[in-house]
Design a protein around this motif. Structure first.
Motif: not given
Length: 210
Positions: A75-78, A103-108, A119-126
């Motif tokens: 997430a930090a890298d993105r 999608d890589s984050t969700v898949a892996y 967790y992923v959805a919250t980070i993406g929203a932030w």
């Protein structure tokens, strides 16, 4: 020469060995022939920004890492990749071709590691990450992907994972394509390079009416 009026973000997804890097490079050349080299940017995750090589090496070659630590590093890298590279290019009207993205984050990390999708959805929203205009998913069997990877000199941490992890990640991609069929286009990556390149171009030209 034709000019690009608005930037477009195309992501390339699939497990290692599916050929997405080759196809991203081929598509870059084809778009450059239409719009010029300054109108197309090829980038990648992790590590596609000025300080990203350190993060990339850590993510791909650390001997061990917790699933949450892995998620936060991606997430930090993105965040920095989007801020420094992707958004400025899109604002200039550039075609941005990104090997691996949301999608890589969700898949892996979700399907592969078993982290809660919230967790992923919250980070993406932030972070307000941009949504790709088109995601090209190169679907391939795990056996064929692994056979292709045997020629590589060094496997990274994800390529060295147990087969069950890679199967879960691969299944995650297939689930994502079913969930978002209007954005994610599935392409049969088991075909030859030239055939897959033509499939890629058809998907792009149809989506953007080129």
């Amino acid at each position: 020469m034709t000019t690009v009026k608005t930037g477009r973000l195309i992501s390339f997804e699939g497990i290692d060995g599916c050929g997405k890097s080759t196809q991203a490079s081929l598509l870059m050349r084809r778009l450059e022939a239409l719009y010029g080299k300054d109108a197309v940017l090829l980038t990648h995750e992790p590590g596609g920004w000025s300080g990203g090589e350190v993060v990339r090496n850590l993510l791909l070659h650390a001997t061990s890492m917790s699933p949450l630590g892995e998620l936060f590093l991606f997430a930090a890298d993105r965040c920095e990749h989007v801020r420094e590279v992707i958004l400025p290019a899109l604002s200039r009207g550039v075609w941005v071709l990104c090997e691996r993205f949301l999608d890589s984050t969700v898949a892996y990390q979700v399907y592969g590691r078993g982290l809660p999708p919230d967790y992923v959805a919250t980070i993406g929203a932030w972070a307000s990450f941009p949504q790709p205009d088109l995601t090209l998913y190169y679907d391939i069997s795990l056996d064929l992907a692994m056979e292709r990877r045997r020629n590589r000199a060094h496997a990274d941490r994800f390529e060295s994972e147990h087969r069950s992890f890679l199967e879960r990640a691969n299944g995650g991609y297939r689930e994502l394509q079913l969930q978002y069929p209007s954005r994610i286009v599935r392409l049969d990556a088991s075909a030859g390079v030239t055939e897959v390149a033509e499939m890629t171009w058809r998907a792009v030209s149809q989506r953007f009416r080129l």
